[in-house]
Scaffold this active site. Structure first.
Site, mmCIF file in Angstrom:
data_model
loop_
_atom_site.group_PDB
_atom_site.id
_atom_site.type_symbol
_atom_site.label_atom_id
_atom_site.label_comp_id
_atom_site.label_asym_id
_atom_site.label_seq_id
_atom_site.Cartn_x
_atom_site.Cartn_y
_atom_site.Cartn_z
ATOM 1 N N ILE A 32 0.825 -1.201 0.000
ATOM 2 C CA ILE A 32 0.000 0.000 0.000
ATOM 3 C C ILE A 32 0.861 1.254 0.000
ATOM 4 O O ILE A 32 0.525 2.253 -0.643
ATOM 5 C CB ILE A 32 -0.956 -0.032 1.206
ATOM 6 N N TYR A 181 -0.549 -8.090 16.122
ATOM 7 C CA TYR A 181 -0.547 -7.195 14.963
ATOM 8 C C TYR A 181 -1.771 -6.278 14.991
ATOM 9 O O TYR A 181 -1.655 -5.052 14.850
ATOM 10 C CB TYR A 181 -0.538 -7.990 13.661
ATOM 11 N N LYS A 185 -1.840 -2.075 15.339
ATOM 12 C CA LYS A 185 -2.491 -1.150 14.412
ATOM 13 C C LYS A 185 -3.565 -0.333 15.124
ATOM 14 O O LYS A 185 -3.759 0.851 14.818
ATOM 15 C CB LYS A 185 -3.094 -1.920 13.237
#
Length: 320
Positions: A32, A181, A185
């Site tokens: 991204i 994870y 985030k």
């Protein structure tokens, strides 16, 4: 929800011009981050790719130049897992202002064992959250020098189902890679919103926005050799998923809009239009747990203690 800051004329394929503006994209060498950088380069802006692997970043810059005529793109070394290096990274930008930073870089581990950064922090929390937290502190003088700079933090749809354990942010008691994870985030996203609250309190012109890419798969991502090569087999296998999710080129759209759309505002959350998973970018309601300012403030204080910095409290801002 419908967005009060959306504009009918916005198109991901017709981005507004941004000559003389300077943007930094962390992790701009792949995924991204690469597509965010490529799309921003089409506006005439100068885009800096921050990467811990300069060779991969140079390959990404070359790919962008081959696709975007006259692209103004360059590379700086950035290792978010080593806080001691961030001052050097900021100095190496060699700019007197920064119009936006896109906090995109991240580590995602799928299997144990638990790993740590150079500073002794759990690798995903330390890189994805603490690294960007500390980097923002170093960049704040450059952001404050721009007329209307933006900090755009790229979270994850995976964070929507997670909750922070403020007593075990480093996953020392319980370590499950995918959970850690998602929580790293989520911590980033809390940070982005709390940063904007603190910037508003200071009267700063810098705004902080949070985005997420929805569902973004390699198999739906167009090739950008040598950065990413999609085989015919991968394309066929990924085709059914296109009903629900999208490629990483589309996953970049919310971040690009948060950087460029003059109607976007600090404190907002942007993501894909269709079920938060695919489609054009739109403003969406801040998730219920993410709106908890008390959790965000506690996370901020803990992050200050772990990094030794505070991104928003600067004499330059206080004097504005």
């Amino acid at each position: 929800m419908s967005s009060t800051s959306s504009t009918p004329s916005w198109s991901v394929h017709r981005l507004p011009r941004a000559e003389r503006r300077i943007f930094l994209v962390t992790g701009g060498n792949a995924g991204i981050g690469y597509f965010t950088a490529e799309q921003l380069c089409t506006t005439g802006a100068t885009v800096v790719l921050g990467s811990r692997d300069p060779a991969k970043a140079e390959a990404a810059a070359a790919s962008i130049r081959s696709r975007v005529a006259g692209a103004q793109v360059r590379v700086v070394r950035l290792d978010l897992a080593d806080l001691s290096t961030l001052t050097t990274t900021v100095d190496s930008l060699r700019v007197d202002r920064l119009d936006a930073v896109v906090h995109n870089a991240g580590v995602a581990l799928d299997v144990p064992p638990r790993r740590e950064t150079a500073d002794g922090h759990e690798l995903m929390f330390g890189t994805n959250h603490l690294g960007h937290f500390a980097l923002t502190a170093g960049l704040m003088p450059l952001l404050s020098a721009a007329p209307a700079a933006r900090v755009v933090t790229v979270g994850s749809f995976a964070a929507k189902s997670e909750r922070l354990d403020l007593d075990d942010l480093q996953s020392r008691r319980t370590y499950r890679p995918k959970q850690s994870y998602g929580r790293s985030k989520l911590a980033q996203m809390y940070f982005g919103l709390e940063l904007d609250r603190r910037l508003r309190a200071l009267g700063s012109s810098v705004q902080s926005l949070v985005v997420h890419p929805g569902g973004a798969l390699d198999s739906l991502t167009p090739s950008r050799a040598p950065v990413h090569v999609r085989t015919a087999g991968a394309r066929l296998r990924g085709a059914p998923a296109a009903l629900l999710v999208q490629g990483k080129h589309a996953g970049a759209w919310p971040a690009v809009r948060a950087v460029l759309d003059p109607a976007a505002r600090g404190g907002e959350l942007w993501g894909p239009r269709l079920f938060g998973l695919r489609g054009a970018p739109r403003q969406e309601a801040v998730w219920g747990h993410l709106a908890d300012a008390a959790v965000a403030a506690r996370l901020w204080d803990i992050s200050c203690g772990l990094t030794g910095v505070s991104p928003a409290v600067l004499p330059h801002d206080l004097a504005r």
